[in-house]
Design a protein around this motif. Structure first.
Motif, short mmCIF file in Angstrom:
data_model
loop_
_atom_site.label_atom_id
_atom_site.label_comp_id
_atom_site.label_asym_id
_atom_site.label_seq_id
_atom_site.Cartn_x
_atom_site.Cartn_y
_atom_site.Cartn_z
N GLN A 55 0.82 -1.21 0.00
CA GLN A 55 0.00 0.00 0.00
C GLN A 55 0.86 1.27 0.00
N VAL A 56 2.00 1.21 0.66
CA VAL A 56 2.92 2.36 0.66
C VAL A 56 3.29 2.71 -0.78
N GLY A 57 3.71 1.72 -1.53
CA GLY A 57 4.10 1.95 -2.92
C GLY A 57 2.93 2.34 -3.80
N SER A 58 1.79 1.71 -3.58
CA SER A 58 0.60 1.98 -4.39
C SER A 58 0.11 3.41 -4.20
N THR A 59 0.03 3.86 -2.95
CA THR A 59 -0.47 5.22 -2.71
C THR A 59 0.54 6.28 -3.14
N GLU A 60 1.82 5.95 -3.06
CA GLU A 60 2.83 6.90 -3.53
C GLU A 60 2.72 7.07 -5.05
N SER A 61 2.50 5.96 -5.75
CA SER A 61 2.33 6.02 -7.21
C SER A 61 1.08 6.80 -7.58
N ALA A 62 0.00 6.57 -6.83
CA ALA A 62 -1.25 7.30 -7.10
C ALA A 62 -1.05 8.79 -6.89
N ALA A 63 -0.35 9.15 -5.82
CA ALA A 63 -0.09 10.58 -5.55
C ALA A 63 0.72 11.20 -6.67
N ALA A 64 1.72 10.48 -7.15
CA ALA A 64 2.56 11.01 -8.24
C ALA A 64 1.75 11.16 -9.53
N TRP A 95 -7.13 17.67 -9.18
CA TRP A 95 -6.06 16.66 -9.23
C TRP A 95 -5.06 16.90 -8.10
N ASP A 96 -4.76 18.16 -7.80
CA ASP A 96 -3.85 18.48 -6.69
C ASP A 96 -4.41 17.97 -5.37
N GLU A 97 -5.71 18.17 -5.16
CA GLU A 97 -6.34 17.70 -3.92
C GLU A 97 -6.29 16.18 -3.82
N LYS A 98 -6.51 15.50 -4.94
CA LYS A 98 -6.41 14.03 -4.96
C LYS A 98 -4.99 13.60 -4.62
N SER A 99 -4.01 14.31 -5.16
CA SER A 99 -2.61 13.99 -4.88
C SER A 99 -2.31 14.15 -3.39
N GLU A 100 -2.77 15.25 -2.80
CA GLU A 100 -2.54 15.48 -1.37
C GLU A 100 -3.19 14.40 -0.53
N ALA A 101 -4.40 14.00 -0.90
CA ALA A 101 -5.09 12.93 -0.16
C ALA A 101 -4.31 11.62 -0.27
N SER A 102 -3.81 11.31 -1.45
CA SER A 102 -3.02 10.09 -1.64
C SER A 102 -1.72 10.15 -0.84
N MET A 103 -1.08 11.31 -0.80
CA MET A 103 0.15 11.44 -0.02
C MET A 103 -0.11 11.28 1.47
N HIS A 104 -1.23 11.81 1.95
CA HIS A 104 -1.58 11.63 3.36
C HIS A 104 -1.75 10.14 3.66
N GLN A 105 -2.49 9.47 2.80
CA GLN A 105 -2.69 8.02 2.98
C GLN A 105 -1.36 7.28 2.88
N VAL A 143 -3.47 -0.32 14.04
CA VAL A 143 -4.38 0.83 14.13
C VAL A 143 -4.03 1.85 13.03
N LEU A 144 -2.75 2.13 12.86
CA LEU A 144 -2.34 3.06 11.81
C LEU A 144 -2.73 2.53 10.43
N GLY A 145 -2.60 1.23 10.25
CA GLY A 145 -3.03 0.62 8.98
C GLY A 145 -4.53 0.77 8.76
N ALA A 146 -5.29 0.61 9.83
CA ALA A 146 -6.75 0.79 9.72
C ALA A 146 -7.09 2.25 9.38
N LEU A 147 -6.38 3.19 10.01
CA LEU A 147 -6.59 4.60 9.70
C LEU A 147 -6.27 4.90 8.25
N ALA A 148 -5.20 4.29 7.75
CA ALA A 148 -4.82 4.49 6.34
C ALA A 148 -5.90 3.92 5.42
N ALA A 149 -6.40 2.74 5.76
CA ALA A 149 -7.42 2.11 4.93
C ALA A 149 -8.71 2.94 4.92
N LEU A 150 -8.99 3.61 6.02
CA LEU A 150 -10.19 4.45 6.13
C LEU A 150 -9.97 5.87 5.63
N HIS A 151 -8.77 6.15 5.12
CA HIS A 151 -8.41 7.49 4.60
C HIS A 151 -8.48 8.55 5.70
#
Length: 192
Positions: free
Chosen positions: A50-59, A131-141, A183-191
């Motif tokens: 998920q770390v790699g996937s969300t980083e790719s999505a943010a990029a 698109w910028d907002e989507k990128s920021e959300a993906s980076m947070h996740q 717990v952190l993983g659950a928070l990430a999954a829940l955005h």
């Protein structure tokens, strides 16, 4: 053919000794640690993906934002060119001896074209912002997944030390840090 042999490290020897001793004496301390470590390692592998996937999505989202911003900038340049032509037409209308109605019509046409271009440019800027907002959300996740993975890795390291030292307080600490990772993983999954 020469016989191959491996010289185990002191760490490996101690781990083998602890595991053999635990199995031989009926002590399930090492078994519990091993089972929890395997669960944490599995969770860590999923978090790592998920770390790699969300980083790719943010990029990718950031790339789309830049593309839209560039398209908007091009439209604003086009708008400026139409403004210049409109201004020249309006100026030409004031020159004595020219057909003012011809330049008035041109000025009005450029004014209308500018409005269409402005609407398009503003739409592109809005798309860029989305698109910028989507990128920021993906980076947070992405950061949440990275925090979760880091906590799991620390928990696994603590579990390894626990096997060597057989300290219950270390076992509790390892399980607690592993829980924080989950717990952190659950928070990430829940955005969150």
């Amino acid at each position: 053919m020469a016989a191959e042999f491996e010289v185990p490290s002191p760490h490996e020897q101690q781990l083998e000794h602890v595991v053999e001793h635990a199995h031989g004496s009926g002590d399930n301390f090492a078994g519990k640690i091993a089972m929890v470590t395997a669960i944490m390692a599995t969770a860590g592998a999923m978090f790592s993906y998920q770390v790699g996937s969300t980083e790719s999505a943010a990029a990718m989202n950031k790339n789309n934002a830049v593309i839209k911003k560039t398209e908007a900038a091009n439209q604003w340049s086009y708008y400026q060119a139409k403004s210049s032509r409109q201004n020249l037409s309006e100026l030409a209308m004031t020159i004595p001896g020219v057909d003012a109605s011809k330049y008035a019509a041109s000025a009005e046409r450029y004014k209308k074209e500018k409005e269409e271009i402005r609407i398009g440019a503003e739409k592109l800027e809005a798309e860029s912002l989305a698109w910028d907002e989507k990128s920021e959300a993906s980076m947070h996740q992405h950061h949440r997944w990275a925090q979760a993975m880091t906590a799991i890795q620390i928990a696994i390291s603590l579990a390894a030390i626990t096997l060597l030292t057989r300290k219950n307080w270390l076992k509790r600490m390892s399980f607690s840090v592993g829980g924080v990772g989950l717990v952190l993983g659950a928070l990430a999954a829940l955005h969150i």
